[in-house]
Scaffold this active site. Structure first.
Site, short mmCIF file in Angstrom:
data_model
loop_
_atom_site.label_atom_id
_atom_site.label_comp_id
_atom_site.label_asym_id
_atom_site.label_seq_id
_atom_site.Cartn_x
_atom_site.Cartn_y
_atom_site.Cartn_z
N HIS A 99 0.84 -1.20 0.00
CA HIS A 99 0.00 0.00 0.00
C HIS A 99 0.88 1.26 0.00
CE1 HIS A 99 -3.20 -2.74 0.94
NE2 HIS A 99 -2.72 -3.02 2.14
N HIS B 23 3.39 -7.41 1.82
CA HIS B 23 2.73 -8.27 2.80
C HIS B 23 1.63 -9.10 2.15
CE1 HIS B 23 0.12 -4.73 2.58
NE2 HIS B 23 -0.88 -5.55 2.93
N GLU C 136 -1.94 -0.10 8.41
CA GLU C 136 -2.98 -0.94 9.01
C GLU C 136 -2.44 -1.77 10.17
OE1 GLU C 136 -4.18 -2.95 5.50
OE2 GLU C 136 -2.47 -4.31 5.46
N ARG D 2 -1.25 -4.69 -6.19
CA ARG D 2 -1.06 -6.13 -6.21
C ARG D 2 0.19 -6.46 -7.02
NH1 ARG D 2 -5.77 -7.27 -8.47
NH2 ARG D 2 -6.93 -6.98 -6.53
#
Length: 341
Positions: free
Chosen positions: A114, A190, A132, A210
């Protein structure tokens, strides 16, 4: 704020938006009674004002409205700190800066990354990036996640590994267990592995680059798009230290044990373990003017009373408590993730 004004700031139950990504399973319906009419159910967006999946009010005065609509009518429900976060990022000041999800990974998620706020604002029309936190609700004995890289690499090495299907050999795989906590900072490569049931608290963003998706196809027979160059622009290609679970301390009060889990500039998360059966005394809790509070029930059930009203809650329920709320009295045996900004 007067006591009369505070009496209007009542908690309410949220109904999530569901997502049927190809790696999902059935546990969000089976274990949490979400009754989401999708197959599979990969994610439930429990507390969200994001345009890709806003949650909806499930009881009370605002029944049927989206959380976005409620906060547009009552921006004071956010509190001063969330409003400042939005203001600093030039975002609408009537929306949440965070998003809370439940994630059921029956299969491996894609290997992804991200962007941070600065990159997202410049290259993604002023959106937030995505840092996150994951709290592991359950995990099979062989469940794992991908957390960064085993050693330093360069962009050409990653491109070649993606092209030849050998990227996994560069990735750091970490075994996970129930109650583990992980911080995934923007820029960290991740992936959540198969067999993990996760509560995710994040910035309010749906930006995912992605890098590799195991050449899978969706229900229409199409491969999902990759975002390799953007991903490489934002990815940290230095080796990552293996994440170590921090020492956690339970603080006890009558009827409740409180455990701090995580804090960053966007949000903080605590775990509340409530058991008022023996003490015969209800737990008292409320918010101040600084921030709203979200209570995500991850186990158990009980009742919240406020004034003349009451709100039953069950495993899987997500309750939004406005800033400057009424005093809440909680009774039952339950575990909550308590989230505020």
């Amino acid at each position: 704020m007067t006591e009369q004004d505070r009496k209007q700031n009542l908690p309410f139950l949220l109904k999530p938006a569901g997502k049927d990504y190809l790696w999902g399973g059935t546990r969000l319906n089976d274990d949490f009674s979400k009754n989401i009419e999708m197959d599979p159910v990969a994610e439930s967006w429990e507390c969200s004002t994001h345009q890709d999946g806003p949650s909806t009010v499930a009881n009370g005065e605002f029944l049927g409205k989206t959380l976005t609509e409620v906060l547009h009518e009552h921006p004071e429900y956010l509190g001063s700190h969330p409003t400042n976060i939005l203001r600093m990022n030039h975002l609408p000041e009537e929306e949440l800066p965070i998003l809370i999800k439940l994630i059921d990974a029956k299969k491996d998620l894609s290997i992804q990354v991200h962007p941070d706020d600065a990159y997202a604002q410049e290259h993604e029309n002023g959106q937030l990036g995505k840092t996150e936190m994951w709290y592991v609700l359950d995990a099979t004995k062989d469940a794992s996640l991908i957390y960064g890289l085993r050693h330093d690499v360069d962009k050409d090495t990653v491109r070649k590994a993606i092209r030849t299907g050998t990227l996994e050999k560069y990735l750091q795989k970490v075994h996970i267990e129930k109650d583990d906590v992980f911080c995934i900072e923007a820029g960290t490569i991740h992936a959540i592995g198969a067999g993990a049931l996760i509560a995710e608290i994040q910035e309010s963003s749906n930006l995912t680059y992605r890098l590799y998706d195991y050449d899978r196809v969706d229900k229409h027979g199409n491969k999902r798009p990759l975002h390799i160059e953007k991903g490489l622009d934002v990815a940290n290609l230095k080796a990552s230290s293996e994440p170590i679970q921090p020492m956690r301390v339970l603080k006890y009060t009558r009827g409740c044990a409180n455990e701090f889990l995580f804090r960053c500039k966007y949000f903080q998360v605590e775990r509340l373990l409530i058991n008022t059966e023996r003490v015969r005394e209800m737990l008292s809790i409320h918010t101040d003017e600084v921030s709203f509070m979200t209570l995500l029930c991850v186990d158990g059930c009980g009742m919240i009373e406020f004034g003349e009203a009451s709100l039953p809650f069950f495993k899987g329920d997500c309750i939004f408590v406005p800033a400057n709320s009424v005093e809440l009295k909680i009774h039952g045996t339950a575990q909550f993730l308590k989230v505020n900004c």
